[in-house]
Write a protein that holds these residues in place. Structure first.
Motif, mmCIF file in Angstrom:
data_model
loop_
_atom_site.group_PDB
_atom_site.id
_atom_site.type_symbol
_atom_site.label_atom_id
_atom_site.label_comp_id
_atom_site.label_asym_id
_atom_site.label_seq_id
_atom_site.Cartn_x
_atom_site.Cartn_y
_atom_site.Cartn_z
ATOM 1 N N SER A 199 0.826 -1.206 0.000
ATOM 2 C CA SER A 199 0.000 0.000 0.000
ATOM 3 C C SER A 199 0.861 1.257 0.000
ATOM 4 N N HIS A 340 -3.945 2.998 -8.991
ATOM 5 C CA HIS A 340 -3.642 2.320 -7.737
ATOM 6 C C HIS A 340 -4.400 0.994 -7.640
ATOM 7 N N TYR A 344 -2.648 -2.476 -7.169
ATOM 8 C CA TYR A 344 -2.956 -3.221 -5.938
ATOM 9 C C TYR A 344 -3.333 -4.666 -6.270
#
Length: 390
Positions: A199, A340, A344
């Motif tokens: 993250s 993102h 991820y």
């Protein structure tokens, strides 16, 4: 090679300009690792099962309870009861346990002993309370077994040794637990710092790129780009050098976090070359976004503020702050607009499921498409801004 020399020179100049900013020493090198530690300590699957602080009379009873708790991976501390009560109220201790005066003598004599247990409001308090009760029951059972042998004429020391020897010849029962919950299955096998590290890579790579757009604004305002164009260097080489500079900054931040967390915290990143492909594609998207921001805005302060705001919003929406597995189906679909989210998912496949190149091909394709669009728009916007200035 001659044509690439100006591009490499501009790339190196942008990286040096970025690292020369002293504020980046903290935000690039220190802050990401601190957040990895915080997230791992709070939510990591490899973290301890709780913290118990014990106060009161020292003796065999207290030592036996401490040994039983530590064998269950429970962190144990000691202190004054007044301080422990304050720690429990502030959430620094999960459960407080007080052993009153005379408890050790009563325990040795086989008499009832009352212990005071103070739980906190933490989510793990109920589980830790149960661990404390189990430890006390184990100590109670050990005492009862020793007392039974002593009553038969066996010396206390020999009774304790006999019970220990008998346990070594008995196979303890085992319990096999299978997770049927989807979230439990998804996060099973992750190390304590694995989730937080991935993250933080997404969060800080994008943030560092956007905040680094201020150097592009400075280069435009101070005439650095104009002087470069006055040299025997083509416009394409200047634009490529600026894009390569943004990309180098983003990739530098990403690789630093990956290497540092791997060395310091033992984070398992899975296949190095697959992880590298994700880092390269995500860094390219970050570089394009930084070029757009640095070409459109003319004020460093505004660019820094907008960069931080946009970076935090996109990270929050794309799993850089809260795992995507906790999102609703609607929010999960909305998150697809962010790079993102795709990165991820790629990291999740690599770290948790030993994914192959084919498995993460959709994520790499989406990131590559976003990178191409962002870099083309950024180069076009930078060309227009330079043309207006000239």
């Amino acid at each position: 090679m001659t044509r690439l020399r100006p591009v490499l020179a501009l790339t190196g100049a942008e990286l040096r300009r970025f690292l020369r900013d002293r504020s980046n020493i903290f935000f690039v090198f220190i802050f990401p690792l601190l957040l990895v530690v915080v997230i791992g300590a709070q939510f990591g699957s490899g973290s301890s099962s709780g913290r118990v602080s014990i106060a009161g009379e020292d003796g065999p009873l207290r030592r036996a309870v401490v040994a039983a708790l530590q064998s269950d991976r429970t962190s144990v501390a000691s202190g004054d009861w007044g301080d422990i009560v304050e720690e429990v109220s502030r959430g620094r201790t999960t459960v407080g346990l007080q052993i009153p005066d005379g408890a050790n003598a009563a325990f040795a004599a086989g008499q009832p002993v009352e212990l005071e247990m103070l739980p906190s409001s933490q989510s793990a308090a109920m589980a830790v309370q149960q661990a404390v009760r189990a430890a006390i029951e184990q100590v109670q059972l050990d005492g009862a077994q020793i007392s039974a042998l002593v009553s038969r004429g066996v010396p206390p020391e020999a009774a304790a040794e006999s019970i220990t020897a008998a346990r070594s010849h008995v196979t303890a029962p085992t319990v096999r637990v299978e997770d049927v919950d989807r979230l439990a299955q998804e996060f099973s096998g992750l190390g304590q710092f694995d989730l937080g590290a991935s993250s933080m890579v997404l969060l800080f790579t994008f943030l560092s790129s956007l905040t680094g757009a201020t150097t592009l604004i400075q280069a435009r305002r101070q005439g650095v780009i104009a002087r470069a164009l006055a040299a025997p260097v083509s416009t394409s080489q200047v634009l490529l050098g600026q894009a390569a500079g943004r990309f180098t900054i983003a990739l530098f931040q990403a690789v630093y976090i990956v290497v540092a967390t791997g060395i310091l915290f033992g984070v398992d990143w899975g296949s190095p070359w697959l992880t590298g492909l994700v880092l390269i594609s995500f860094s390219a998207v970050s570089a394009g976004a930084a070029m757009v921001l640095g070409a459109v805005l003319d004020n460093e302060g505004a660019a820094s503020g907008i960069g931080v705001g946009v970076g935090l919003v996109l990270a929050g929406l794309g799993g850089g702050m809260v795992p995507l597995e906790l999102f609703t189906d609607t929010l999960r679909s909305v998150s697809k607009v962010t790079p993102h989210s795709w990165a991820y998912e790629a990291f999740a496949e690599i770290q948790r499921h030993d994914a192959s190149f084919v498995d993460i091909l959709p994520q790499l394709g989406a990131l590559t498409g976003m990178a191409v669009v962002a870099l083309v728009v950024g180069a076009w916007a930078l060309r227009r801004s330079v043309a207006r200035a000239m």
